[in-house]
Design a protein around this motif. Structure first.
Motif: not given
Ligand SMILES: Cc1cc2nc3c(=O)[nH]c(=O)nc-3n(C[C@H](O)[C@H](O)[C@H](O)COP(=O)(O)OP(=O)(O)OC[C@H]3O[C@@H](n4cnc5c(N)ncnc54)[C@H](O)[C@@H]3O)c2cc1C
Length: 410
Positions: A319-322, A42-44, A95-104
C-alpha cells in the motif's frame, strides 16, 4: 521571469508535486492527457509516512475528514475457514507521528487538486491543463512537445505520468517498460449496508470498521476496506494473471472485468468469502494487470526528473505506491525550496544538481519499498494447507518511519 515548472501528469504524484513546489512567482503548469482529471472509485490507504505530509504539512486533514476519511485501525488476516490468523493494530500516531488513513480515491484526488490549483493557498496557484498529452521531451532544453504539436518550455520538467510514462524514455534515452508481475487485480466497490445484511459474511467481518481485511487462499486473496465513513466497501481481488485473467487478446493493462469469470476464479472460496464478489454483480468492475518496474538506473537527466509510478511503479502489496509518490513530491519541495533566490533559474547545471540531490535522497528508499512489495506478493499459504504464513507488518517500521526528505538524508 520566475521559475517555470511543467509537471507531466495530473495523478497523485503530479498534483502532490504542484502542492510541494508552489511558491510566489513560480509558474507551474500541470499537463494531463485525459479530458477530465479524476481518479477511479476505490479505497486508497496512505501510510503514516505520507498521511503526515498530506494531512499535516499540506493541511488537508479537515477537508479529507469532511469527505469521510477514516483511520485504518488494524490489518486483519483471515483464512478460508473464517478464522482470524493475525490482527496487527495500526494505531500508529504515537509510533510514527501520524495515522494510516483510508480515503476514497476520488476524494483524495479532488483534495490534492484543489490544494494545488486554488488561489486560496500560499504561493502562486498551479494551472491544470486537461486534454494535453505529452509526446516527448528534451531534458536539456527543457521543452515538451504535446501530441497536438504544441511545444512548451520550462526550467524544470517533472515526469509524473505514471507507469506508462512518456517522459521516462526521454530521461533514460530509451524505452524501459513495466513488467508483468504474474498478478491481476479486480477492483470493485459495494454499499456496506448490503454486505452487512449478509449474515454469513457479517459474522466474520464488519465492513464498516476502519480496518484493512485480507482473506487469503493460496494464490488468490481479497484485500478489502471501507471508505467514506464506512458507507462503502472496496474490494481488490488478486488473482494469478492469465493475460488479464480473461482474454489473452487484451493488450491494455486495464479493462472492464467479467463478473462470471471472476466468480469462477474464486469458486473454491467458501460462500461467506464470495459474498462481496457476488454483490458486485452489476456494479463497475475493473481489472488491472499488475505491472511494476525494475529499479531504474537513474530518475533524472538535465532539467527533467521522474517521480511516482513513472520512476518506481510497485505492486500494491505494501500500500505504498501513492505514499512514495507523495514522499517524492515533498522531496522536490524541500530541495527546490527558495531555489531561485540563490540560483539563476535558467542554469541547466543548477537545476540538474538539485535533481541529482532529490534522486540521491529518494532512490534507495523507494527502491527498497518496491522490492519489499514484490516479496509480499508471494503466495501466503502452501497448496492444500489453509494456514497463512505471511506478516503484513514485516516491513512496517522501515516504510513508516519517515519525517520528510531533509530529515531522511541528513
Ligand atoms: C490495485 C491497486 C491498489 C493500490 N492501492 C494502493 C494503496 O492503497 N495505497 C497506495 O499508496 N498506493 C496504492 N496503489 C498504487 C497507487 O495507485 C499508484 O502508485 C499511484 O496512483 C501512482 O500515482 P502517479 O501519479 O505516479 O501515477 P498515475 O496515478 O498513473 O497518474 C499518472 C497521470 O499521468 C497522466 N498521463 C500519463 N501519460 C501522460 C502523458 N503522456 N501526457 C500527459 N499526462 C499523462 C495519466 O492520465 C494520469 O492522470 C495501488 C495500485 C493498484 C493497481
Amino acid at each position: 521571469m520566475g521559475f517555470r515548472i511543467i509537471i507531466v501528469g495530473g495523478g497523485i504524484a503530479g498534483l502532490a508535486a504542484a502542492i510541494a513546489l508552489r511558491q510566489d512567482n513560480r509558474e507551474i503548469i500541470i499537463l494531463e492527457q485525459s479530458p477530465i482529471s479524476q481518479e477511479i472509485g476505490a479505497t486508497i490507504s496512505l501510510q503514516p509516512n505520507a498521511s503526515k505530509i498530506v494531512e499535516g504539512q499540506w493541511g488537508l486533514a479537515a477537508t479529507l475528514k469532511e469527505r469521510g476519511a477514516m483511520v485504518d485501525e488494524a490489518f486483519e488476516v483471515y483464512n478460508l475457514d473464517g478464522e482470524m490468523q493475525m490482527r496487527i493494530p495500526l494505531v500508529t500516531k504515537d509510533k510514527y507521528g501520524a495515522e494510516r488513513m483510508m480515503y476514497h480515491r476520488a476524494d483524495l484526488h479532488e483534495a490534492l487538486k484543489h490544494r494545488a490549483t486554488s488561489p486560496t493557498f500560499p504561493g502562486q496557484a498551479a494551472v491544470l491543463r486537461t486534454s494535453s498529452r505529452v509526446a516527448s521531451c528534451d531534458c536539456e532544453t527543457g521543452t515538451v512537445e504535446l501530441a497536438s504539436g504544441e511545444v512548451l518550455s520550462a526550467d524544470l520538467i517533472i515526469g509524473a505520468d505514471g507507469i506508462k510514462s512518456a517522459v521516462r524514455g526521454c530521461v533514460l534515452g530509451g524505452e524501459v517498460n513495466a513488467r508483468p508481475t504474474g498478478l491481476s487485480a479486480y477492483r470493485m466497490m459495494i454499499p456496506a449496508d448490503e454486505l452487512q445484511q449478509q449474515s454469513e459474511f457479517a459474522k466474520v467481518i464488519n465492513p464498516r470498521k476502519g480496518c484493512t481485511t485480507m482473506v487469503i487462499g493460496q494464490d488468490r486473496r481479497l484485500i478489502m476496506g471501507p471508505a467514506r465513513n464506512g458507507t462503502i466497501y472496496s474490494i481488490v481481488a488478486l488473482v494469478p494473471d492469465e493475460s488479464m485473467n480473461e482474454d489473452s487478446r487484451i493488450t491494455s493493462w486495464t479493462t472492464k472485468g467479467d463478473h462470471e469469470k471472476m466468480m469462477k476464479t474464486f469458486a473454491d472460496f467458501p460462500d461467506w468469502a464470495q459474498k462481496p464478489l457476488q454483490l458486485a454483480k452489476g456494479s463497475a468492475l475493473g481489472l488491472w494487470q499488475l505491472r511494476d518496474l525494475d529499479p531504474l538506473p537513474t530518475w533524472y537527466r538535465g532539467r527533467a526528473i521522474l517521480i511516482g509510478d513513472a520512476a518506481h511503479a510497485m505492486l500494491p502489496t505494501q500500500g505504498q505506491g501513492a505514499s512514495q509518490a507523495i514522499e517524492d513530491a515533498e522531496a522536490l519541495g524541500a530541495f527546490f525550496h527558495e531555489f531561485e533566490r540563490t540560483t539563476p533559474v535558467n542554469s541547466l547545471g543548477a537545476v540538474a544538481q538539485v535533481n541529482d540531490a532529490v534522486f540521491r535522497c529518494r532512490y534507495d528508499r523507494a527502491t527498497t519499498i518496491q522490492l519489499y512489495s514484490r516479496q509480499a506478493a508471494k503466495p501466503a499459504t502452501e497448496p492444500g494447507n489453509r494456514k497463512v504464513n505471511m506478516n503484513p507488518a514485516e516491513f512496517m517500521d522501515y516504510n513508516c518511519s519517515y519525517n520528510g526528505a531533509r530529515d531522511w538524508c541528513k
